[in-house]
Design a protein around this motif. Sequence first.
Motif, PDB file in Angstrom:
ATOM      1  N   ARG A  12      15.152   9.049  23.296  1.00  7.61           N
ATOM      2  CA  ARG A  12      16.859   8.122  21.994  1.00  7.61           C
ATOM      3  C   ARG A  12      16.023   9.327  20.921  1.00  7.61           C
ATOM      4  NH1 ARG A  12      19.139   3.067  21.867  1.00  7.61           N
ATOM      5  NH2 ARG A  12      18.714   2.859  23.310  1.00  7.61           N
ATOM      6  N   MET A  49      18.358  12.346  20.845  1.00 10.06           N
ATOM      7  CA  MET A  49      19.162  12.294  20.478  1.00 10.06           C
ATOM      8  C   MET A  49      20.071  11.767  19.031  1.00 10.06           C
ATOM      9  SD  MET A  49      20.243  14.127  23.100  1.00 10.06           S
ATOM     10  CE  MET A  49      21.753  13.535  23.210  1.00 10.06           C
ATOM     11  N   GLU A  50      19.224  10.860  18.905  1.00  8.50           N
ATOM     12  CA  GLU A  50      19.529  10.299  17.458  1.00  8.50           C
ATOM     13  C   GLU A  50      19.554  11.405  16.278  1.00  8.50           C
ATOM     14  OE1 GLU A  50      17.213   7.001  16.799  1.00  8.50           O
ATOM     15  OE2 GLU A  50      18.210   6.177  18.069  1.00  8.50           O
ATOM     16  N   PHE A  59      19.528  14.885  16.808  1.00 15.14           N
ATOM     17  CA  PHE A  59      20.649  16.079  17.439  1.00 15.14           C
ATOM     18  C   PHE A  59      21.825  14.991  17.169  1.00 15.14           C
ATOM     19  CE2 PHE A  59      19.270  19.264  20.870  1.00 15.14           C
ATOM     20  CZ  PHE A  59      17.749  18.858  19.975  1.00 15.14           C
ATOM     21  N   THR A  60      22.319  14.132  16.823  1.00 12.99           N
ATOM     22  CA  THR A  60      24.016  13.275  16.485  1.00 12.99           C
ATOM     23  C   THR A  60      23.922  13.293  15.345  1.00 12.99           C
ATOM     24  OG1 THR A  60      23.436  11.581  18.146  1.00 12.99           O
ATOM     25  CG2 THR A  60      25.375  11.292  17.177  1.00 12.99           C
ATOM     26  N   GLU A  61      22.573  13.176  14.698  1.00 15.68           N
ATOM     27  CA  GLU A  61      22.561  12.519  13.102  1.00 15.68           C
ATOM     28  C   GLU A  61      23.098  14.523  12.216  1.00 15.68           C
ATOM     29  OE1 GLU A  61      20.202  11.310   9.079  1.00 15.68           O
ATOM     30  OE2 GLU A  61      19.824  10.885  11.054  1.00 15.68           O
ATOM     31  N   TYR A  62      22.069  15.024  12.624  1.00 12.68           N
ATOM     32  CA  TYR A  62      22.367  16.704  12.290  1.00 12.68           C
ATOM     33  C   TYR A  62      23.686  17.597  13.425  1.00 12.68           C
ATOM     34  CZ  TYR A  62      18.346  15.402   9.209  1.00 12.68           C
ATOM     35  OH  TYR A  62      17.784  14.155   8.147  1.00 12.68           O
ATOM     36  N   LYS A  63      23.915  17.368  13.684  1.00 18.11           N
ATOM     37  CA  LYS A  63      25.479  17.840  15.102  1.00 18.11           C
ATOM     38  C   LYS A  63      24.307  19.384  15.364  1.00 18.11           C
ATOM     39  CE  LYS A  63      29.038  16.426  12.478  1.00 18.11           C
ATOM     40  NZ  LYS A  63      29.791  16.089  11.646  1.00 18.11           N
ATOM     41  N   SER A  88      23.453  19.872  18.113  1.00 19.84           N
ATOM     42  CA  SER A  88      24.482  19.842  19.699  1.00 19.84           C
ATOM     43  C   SER A  88      25.221  21.029  19.819  1.00 19.84           C
ATOM     44  CB  SER A  88      24.324  18.951  20.430  1.00 19.84           C
ATOM     45  OG  SER A  88      23.942  18.284  21.091  1.00 19.84           O
ATOM     46  N   GLU A  89      26.091  20.829  18.711  1.00 19.59           N
ATOM     47  CA  GLU A  89      27.543  21.827  18.329  1.00 19.59           C
ATOM     48  C   GLU A  89      26.336  22.931  17.905  1.00 19.59           C
ATOM     49  OE1 GLU A  89      27.118  19.128  17.267  1.00 19.59           O
ATOM     50  OE2 GLU A  89      28.430  17.717  17.082  1.00 19.59           O
TER      51      GLU A  89
END
Length: 67
Positions: free
Chosen positions: A24, A27-28, A30-34, A36-37
Amino acid sequence: MSEAGRFLVYCIETYKTAKNLSGRQVMELFTEYKISEYIFACFESLHTTGDRYIVNDIDMFIEARKA
């Protein structure tokens, strides 16, 4: 799943282990700072590197995004 998708999962697991984080928490981040992109965009060069490089690169990417 694509090769880039499998590599993303590998990066998540590698980062999670190196930083002693939960799934978790990773993933937080990776999502917050993008992240994955970023990994998808740089897949061609990143997938040829080692674990330590990947973790350091993600850390530098996060620091650059914080600024």
